[in-house]
Design an enzyme around this catalytic site. Structure first.
Site, PDB file in Angstrom:
ATOM      1  N   ARG A  86      -5.651 -13.860 -92.954  1.00 43.45           N
ATOM      2  CA  ARG A  86      -6.263 -12.323 -93.383  1.00 43.45           C
ATOM      3  C   ARG A  86      -5.764 -11.524 -92.800  1.00 43.45           C
ATOM      4  O   ARG A  86      -5.191 -11.686 -92.908  1.00 43.45           O
ATOM      5  CB  ARG A  86      -7.935 -13.060 -92.706  1.00 43.45           C
ATOM      6  CG  ARG A  86      -8.557 -14.623 -93.279  1.00 43.45           C
ATOM      7  CD  ARG A  86      -9.725 -15.091 -92.600  1.00 43.45           C
ATOM      8  NE  ARG A  86     -11.009 -14.334 -93.262  1.00 43.45           N
ATOM      9  CZ  ARG A  86     -11.659 -13.885 -94.538  1.00 43.45           C
ATOM     10  NH1 ARG A  86     -11.330 -14.561 -95.754  1.00 43.45           N
ATOM     11  NH2 ARG A  86     -12.483 -13.054 -94.392  1.00 43.45           N
ATOM     12  N   HIS A  91     -20.750 -40.635 -66.901  1.00 43.53           N
ATOM     13  CA  HIS A  91     -20.759 -41.786 -67.261  1.00 43.53           C
ATOM     14  C   HIS A  91     -21.154 -42.495 -68.111  1.00 43.53           C
ATOM     15  O   HIS A  91     -22.337 -42.883 -67.919  1.00 43.53           O
ATOM     16  CB  HIS A  91     -19.624 -42.781 -66.473  1.00 43.53           C
ATOM     17  CG  HIS A  91     -18.878 -44.040 -66.893  1.00 43.53           C
ATOM     18  ND1 HIS A  91     -18.035 -44.175 -67.038  1.00 43.53           N
ATOM     19  CD2 HIS A  91     -19.728 -45.711 -66.737  1.00 43.53           C
ATOM     20  CE1 HIS A  91     -17.896 -45.634 -68.216  1.00 43.53           C
ATOM     21  NE2 HIS A  91     -18.410 -46.426 -67.205  1.00 43.53           N
ATOM     22  N   GLY A 130     -21.798   1.459 -95.966  1.00 41.14           N
ATOM     23  CA  GLY A 130     -21.867   2.170 -94.866  1.00 41.14           C
ATOM     24  C   GLY A 130     -20.655   2.496 -94.776  1.00 41.14           C
ATOM     25  O   GLY A 130     -19.273   2.778 -94.355  1.00 41.14           O
TER      26      GLY A 130
HETATM   27  P1  FAD Z   1     -17.336 -10.065 -90.670  1.00 40.59           P
HETATM   28  O1  FAD Z   1     -17.897 -11.498 -90.222  1.00 40.59           O
HETATM   29  O2  FAD Z   1     -15.936 -10.690 -91.677  1.00 40.59           O
HETATM   30  O3  FAD Z   1     -18.153  -9.324 -91.136  1.00 40.59           O
HETATM   31  C1  FAD Z   1     -17.706  -8.406 -90.601  1.00 40.59           C
HETATM   32  C2  FAD Z   1     -19.189  -7.616 -92.239  1.00 40.59           C
HETATM   33  O4  FAD Z   1     -19.276  -6.451 -92.142  1.00 40.59           O
HETATM   34  C3  FAD Z   1     -19.678  -8.378 -93.469  1.00 40.59           C
HETATM   35  O5  FAD Z   1     -20.344  -8.644 -93.798  1.00 40.59           O
HETATM   36  C4  FAD Z   1     -19.087  -7.638 -94.757  1.00 40.59           C
HETATM   37  O6  FAD Z   1     -19.473  -7.506 -96.018  1.00 40.59           O
HETATM   38  C5  FAD Z   1     -19.621  -6.466 -93.769  1.00 40.59           C
HETATM   39  N1  FAD Z   1     -18.954  -4.631 -94.260  1.00 40.59           N
HETATM   40  C6  FAD Z   1     -17.434  -4.622 -94.176  1.00 40.59           C
HETATM   41  N2  FAD Z   1     -17.645  -3.213 -94.512  1.00 40.59           N
HETATM   42  C7  FAD Z   1     -18.535  -2.624 -94.650  1.00 40.59           C
HETATM   43  C8  FAD Z   1     -18.778  -1.107 -94.767  1.00 40.59           C
HETATM   44  N3  FAD Z   1     -17.973  -0.646 -95.074  1.00 40.59           N
HETATM   45  N4  FAD Z   1     -20.589  -1.130 -94.952  1.00 40.59           N
HETATM   46  C9  FAD Z   1     -21.134  -1.808 -94.740  1.00 40.59           C
HETATM   47  N5  FAD Z   1     -20.725  -3.697 -94.203  1.00 40.59           N
HETATM   48  C10 FAD Z   1     -19.306  -3.433 -94.416  1.00 40.59           C
HETATM   49  N6  FAD Z   1     -13.563 -18.377 -86.641  1.00 40.59           N
HETATM   50  C11 FAD Z   1     -14.301 -18.948 -85.992  1.00 40.59           C
HETATM   51  O7  FAD Z   1     -14.728 -18.739 -84.469  1.00 40.59           O
HETATM   52  N7  FAD Z   1     -14.529 -20.980 -85.844  1.00 40.59           N
HETATM   53  C12 FAD Z   1     -14.725 -21.410 -86.656  1.00 40.59           C
HETATM   54  O8  FAD Z   1     -15.107 -22.502 -87.716  1.00 40.59           O
HETATM   55  C13 FAD Z   1     -14.293 -19.843 -87.924  1.00 40.59           C
HETATM   56  N8  FAD Z   1     -14.141 -20.669 -88.970  1.00 40.59           N
HETATM   57  C14 FAD Z   1     -14.161 -20.467 -90.404  1.00 40.59           C
HETATM   58  C15 FAD Z   1     -14.154 -20.593 -91.603  1.00 40.59           C
HETATM   59  C16 FAD Z   1     -13.783 -20.251 -93.076  1.00 40.59           C
HETATM   60  C17 FAD Z   1     -13.222 -21.013 -94.035  1.00 40.59           C
HETATM   61  C18 FAD Z   1     -13.499 -18.752 -92.672  1.00 40.59           C
HETATM   62  C19 FAD Z   1     -13.012 -17.835 -93.868  1.00 40.59           C
HETATM   63  C20 FAD Z   1     -13.253 -17.473 -91.444  1.00 40.59           C
HETATM   64  C21 FAD Z   1     -13.778 -18.819 -90.546  1.00 40.59           C
HETATM   65  N9  FAD Z   1     -13.995 -17.613 -88.981  1.00 40.59           N
HETATM   66  C22 FAD Z   1     -13.978 -19.050 -87.480  1.00 40.59           C
HETATM   67  C23 FAD Z   1     -13.265 -16.695 -88.685  1.00 40.59           C
HETATM   68  C24 FAD Z   1     -14.654 -16.220 -88.667  1.00 40.59           C
HETATM   69  O9  FAD Z   1     -15.150 -15.759 -90.107  1.00 40.59           O
HETATM   70  C25 FAD Z   1     -14.072 -14.895 -88.412  1.00 40.59           C
HETATM   71  O10 FAD Z   1     -13.615 -14.354 -87.119  1.00 40.59           O
HETATM   72  C26 FAD Z   1     -14.989 -13.931 -87.833  1.00 40.59           C
HETATM   73  O11 FAD Z   1     -16.370 -13.536 -88.955  1.00 40.59           O
HETATM   74  C27 FAD Z   1     -15.719 -12.050 -87.121  1.00 40.59           C
HETATM   75  O12 FAD Z   1     -16.597 -11.594 -87.542  1.00 40.59           O
HETATM   76  P2  FAD Z   1     -16.239  -9.587 -87.744  1.00 40.59           P
HETATM   77  O13 FAD Z   1     -17.507  -9.727 -87.347  1.00 40.59           O
HETATM   78  O14 FAD Z   1     -15.154  -9.111 -87.449  1.00 40.59           O
HETATM   79  O15 FAD Z   1     -16.400  -9.650 -89.349  1.00 40.59           O
HETATM   80  P1  NAI Z   2      -4.114 -19.035 -90.965  1.00 37.47           P
HETATM   81  O1  NAI Z   2      -2.975 -17.962 -90.247  1.00 37.47           O
HETATM   82  O2  NAI Z   2      -4.296 -20.314 -90.036  1.00 37.47           O
HETATM   83  O3  NAI Z   2      -2.911 -19.959 -91.681  1.00 37.47           O
HETATM   84  C1  NAI Z   2      -1.936 -19.636 -92.263  1.00 37.47           C
HETATM   85  C2  NAI Z   2      -0.801 -20.565 -93.061  1.00 37.47           C
HETATM   86  O4  NAI Z   2      -0.148 -20.307 -94.090  1.00 37.47           O
HETATM   87  C3  NAI Z   2       0.214 -20.978 -91.927  1.00 37.47           C
HETATM   88  O5  NAI Z   2       0.639 -21.974 -91.897  1.00 37.47           O
HETATM   89  C4  NAI Z   2       1.160 -19.722 -92.788  1.00 37.47           C
HETATM   90  O6  NAI Z   2       2.115 -19.946 -92.344  1.00 37.47           O
HETATM   91  C5  NAI Z   2       1.126 -20.474 -94.692  1.00 37.47           C
HETATM   92  N1  NAI Z   2       1.740 -19.480 -95.076  1.00 37.47           N
HETATM   93  C6  NAI Z   2       1.805 -17.830 -94.910  1.00 37.47           C
HETATM   94  N2  NAI Z   2       2.205 -17.715 -96.255  1.00 37.47           N
HETATM   95  C7  NAI Z   2       3.111 -18.657 -96.956  1.00 37.47           C
HETATM   96  C8  NAI Z   2       3.172 -18.455 -98.385  1.00 37.47           C
HETATM   97  N3  NAI Z   2       3.934 -17.878 -99.342  1.00 37.47           N
HETATM   98  N4  NAI Z   2       3.384 -19.639 -98.453  1.00 37.47           N
HETATM   99  C9  NAI Z   2       2.517 -20.847 -98.144  1.00 37.47           C
HETATM  100  N5  NAI Z   2       2.380 -21.032 -96.770  1.00 37.47           N
HETATM  101  C10 NAI Z   2       2.497 -19.833 -95.699  1.00 37.47           C
HETATM  102  O7  NAI Z   2      -4.474 -18.625 -92.395  1.00 37.47           O
HETATM  103  P2  NAI Z   2      -6.037 -19.774 -92.572  1.00 37.47           P
HETATM  104  O8  NAI Z   2      -5.766 -20.854 -92.175  1.00 37.47           O
HETATM  105  O9  NAI Z   2      -5.676 -18.400 -93.876  1.00 37.47           O
HETATM  106  O10 NAI Z   2      -7.268 -18.593 -91.779  1.00 37.47           O
HETATM  107  C11 NAI Z   2      -7.746 -17.536 -91.506  1.00 37.47           C
HETATM  108  C12 NAI Z   2      -7.930 -16.882 -89.647  1.00 37.47           C
HETATM  109  O11 NAI Z   2      -9.719 -17.406 -90.539  1.00 37.47           O
HETATM  110  C13 NAI Z   2      -7.157 -17.975 -89.333  1.00 37.47           C
HETATM  111  O12 NAI Z   2      -6.530 -17.645 -88.573  1.00 37.47           O
HETATM  112  C14 NAI Z   2      -7.892 -18.147 -87.578  1.00 37.47           C
HETATM  113  O13 NAI Z   2      -8.748 -16.942 -87.656  1.00 37.47           O
HETATM  114  C15 NAI Z   2      -9.800 -17.700 -88.681  1.00 37.47           C
HETATM  115  N6  NAI Z   2     -10.780 -19.209 -89.012  1.00 37.47           N
HETATM  116  C16 NAI Z   2     -11.293 -19.695 -87.930  1.00 37.47           C
HETATM  117  C17 NAI Z   2     -11.283 -21.446 -88.081  1.00 37.47           C
HETATM  118  C18 NAI Z   2     -11.583 -21.637 -86.611  1.00 37.47           C
HETATM  119  O14 NAI Z   2     -11.740 -21.341 -86.054  1.00 37.47           O
HETATM  120  N7  NAI Z   2     -11.860 -23.159 -86.369  1.00 37.47           N
HETATM  121  C19 NAI Z   2     -11.413 -21.601 -89.008  1.00 37.47           C
HETATM  122  C20 NAI Z   2     -11.020 -21.134 -90.127  1.00 37.47           C
HETATM  123  C21 NAI Z   2     -10.739 -20.083 -90.161  1.00 37.47           C
END
Ligand code: FAD
Ligand code: NAI
Length: 478
Positions: free
Chosen positions: A285, A457, A122
């Protein structure tokens, strides 16, 4: 002829799909556009969270924890397991199945709520306040107009830069979160850059399955945003499990050929070099706005590339809103969801609200880490007088029966009013227990309130009650 909608949502991640459902519930003619596709080219609703984030990572965390329990935890219960082995491809198939179930669940919810779904990219095609034009390119190609547009395009992984040189993801040797969730066999040596949430969760998965995991972190402190006491306990437990974590490193070169060589300067200033079979890069990210054609309408981005919004998710343009990872604030699925619902309500003239101070954080390691509100170090820095009380799972009957007595629950409360300012926990199922702290804070509860509430409990939640009692130095079971 363009199809007309009251609300068009771009992105069907947790932010976008919840915004679309709430808008439809409120009676708006709603469309949602998303470009994610399966290997077969079919729509895969749910965004990063469902496809390559929250859901598949939790599926693998569960599978790998089961393996670890079977190998190391069952014997104590009198259960002997012989010939234990792990079949990674089968584990990945299960993870993919869990993802598909969630994709289908969202597709069902769209149908149920009569949301028009368009599969494709989009982008803004022009228009003015009251009639924004959106183009969809892809299998669901269309032209739409809408009074309100909610941008929910999410985020993507940040690539490493070593000595001014970009280190590109290839998802063969240098993996982002997508690659980290799909390693076809257990690597002997796995490197992880970044000891943040992904690094710790994915590092745990592959360590439990047998990899030797080294995490290289740039900052000199471990889990700097968590409560110091929790971070200290986590460090002790994770390093004991076998995660090798090096703090204060500066990566100077990454060479990926047959394996990956990482050169870095360690915390003592010494040049080091390590070789890994695979390298996960999880260093945060960045907002995803490519493809949106924000320039066509003059949608403002901030200096870091996020869509610029006010506290209510309003952009610089009337009727265009933005939510979730593509805007400021924590990058969490539940934050995105709550912003989505709140924006739909604001469009309807209601007063949706998201309080960042009560957004819980969870790290799904073993033990889990969870918190809400202010840490002790934040309160000290702000000069707020507080009382803290903690209770160890060691003294909790349910934790003993479970066989997991690691960690503790801690409350911090205002010294004068006793109002709860934060809950910090590390231990079994604290991802569930943190909700009690969130509810307490939202209702402006005092630690005394929690201390006087009846908790079942034996349950882990009794540790929460006891931590509240500990604020007033009157624990009953310690
Ligand atoms: P997204 O989930 O990124 O969704 C955006 C969507 O928009 C995607 O489908 C994308 O393809 C689509 N899109 C983008 N641009 C366009 C376009 N121009 N047209 C149409 N579609 C488009 N958060 C938690 O709270 N708990 C967790 O346990 C957790 N674990 C995570 C583990 C990993 C490995 C990662 C990477 C992230 C994790 N997160 C977790 C973070 C969480 O995934 C994100 O905060 C969340 O997905 C954000 O939601 P969103 O709707 O903003 O974006
Ligand atoms: P993060 O922000 O949690 O951690 C990134 C880490 O990389 C930091 O400790 C930072 O100091 C370090 N770092 C940055 N640059 C570096 C470099 N050049 N060399 C070495 N270390 C470096 O980011 P992450 O783990 O990539 O996750 C992204 C986001 O996704 C999180 O911030 C979180 O918001 C979301 N997420 C949430 C989860 C959950 O809620 N359980 C699970 C996984 C992701």
């Amino acid at each position: 002829m363009a199809e007309q909608f009251d609300v068009v949502v771009i992105g069907a991640g947790p932010g976008g799909y919840i915004a679309a459902i709430r808008a439809a519930q409120l009676g708006f003619r709603t469309a949602c556009i998303d470009d994610w596709k399966t290997a077969e080219g079919k729509p895969a609703l749910g965004g990063t969270c469902t496809n390559i984030g929250c859901i598949p990572s939790k599926a693998l965390l569960q599978s790998s924890e089961n393996f670890e329990h079977a190998g190391h935890g069952f014997a104590e219960h009198g259960i002997d397991v012989k010939g234990l082995s792990v079949d990674v491809p089968r584990m990945l198939v299960r993870k993919d199945k869990v993802v598909r179930q969630n994709n289908e669940g969202i597709a069902y919810l769209f149908k149920k709520n009569k949301i028009a779904f368009f599969h494709g990219v989009g982008s803004f095609a022009g228009g003015t306040s009251g009639a924004w034009q959106i183009k969809v390119e892809g299998s669901g190609a269309a032209s739409l107009t809408a009074k309100n547009v909610i941008v929910a395009t999410g985020s993507k992984p940040r690539a490493l830069v070593a000595n001014s040189e970009g280190v590109a993801f290839d998802n063969r040797l240098i993996l982002d979160n997508d690659g980290a969730l799909a390693i076809p066999e257990v690597p002997t040596k796995l490197g992880v850059v970044g000891a943040g949430v992904i690094g710790l969760e994915m590092g745990s998965v592959w360590r439990r399955l047998g990899a030797e995991v080294t995490i290289l972190e740039a900052l000199p402190v471990f889990l700097g945003s968590a409560d110091e006491q929790v971070a200290k306990e986590a460090w002790k437990l994770f390093t004991k499990q076998g995660l090798a974590i090096e703090l204060g490193v500066n990566i100077t070169k990454v060479t990926a050929k047959k394996d990956v060589a990482v050169d870095y300067i360690d915390a003592q200033g010494k040049q080091q070099s390590k070789r890994f079979d695979k390298l996960i890069v999880s260093i945060g990210r960045i907002p995803h706005t490519a493809g949106l054609n924000a320039e066509a309408v003059g949608l403002e981005l901030d200096e870091r590339g996020f869509v610029a919004v006010d506290a209510d998710c309003r952009t610089n343009l009337q009727g265009i809103w933005a939510i979730g990872d593509v805007v400021r604030g924590p990058m969490l699925a539940h934050k995105a969801e709550d912003e989505g619902a709140a924006v739909a309500e604001r469009i309807a003239g209601q007063h949706g609200h998201v309080d960042f101070n009560t957004v819980p954080w969870v790290i799904y390691t073993s033990p889990e880490i969870a918190w809400v509100g202010q840490t002790e170090q934040q309160l000290k820095a702000a000069g707020v007088a507080y009382r803290a009380g903690s209770f160890p799972f060691m003294a909790n009957g349910r934790a003993r029966a479970l066989g997991d007595t690691r960690g503790f629950v801690k409350f911090v409360a205002d010294a004068k009013t006793d109002r709860i300012l934060g809950l910090h926990a590390i231990g079994p199922m604290v991802s569930e227990l943190v909700s009690e702290g969130v509810v307490a804070m939202e209702f402006g509860a005092a630690s005394e309130d929690i201390a006087r509430i009846c908790h079942a409990h034996p349950s882990l939640s009794e540790a929460v009650k006891e931590a509240a009692l500990a604020v007033d130095k009157r624990t009953l079971n310690l």
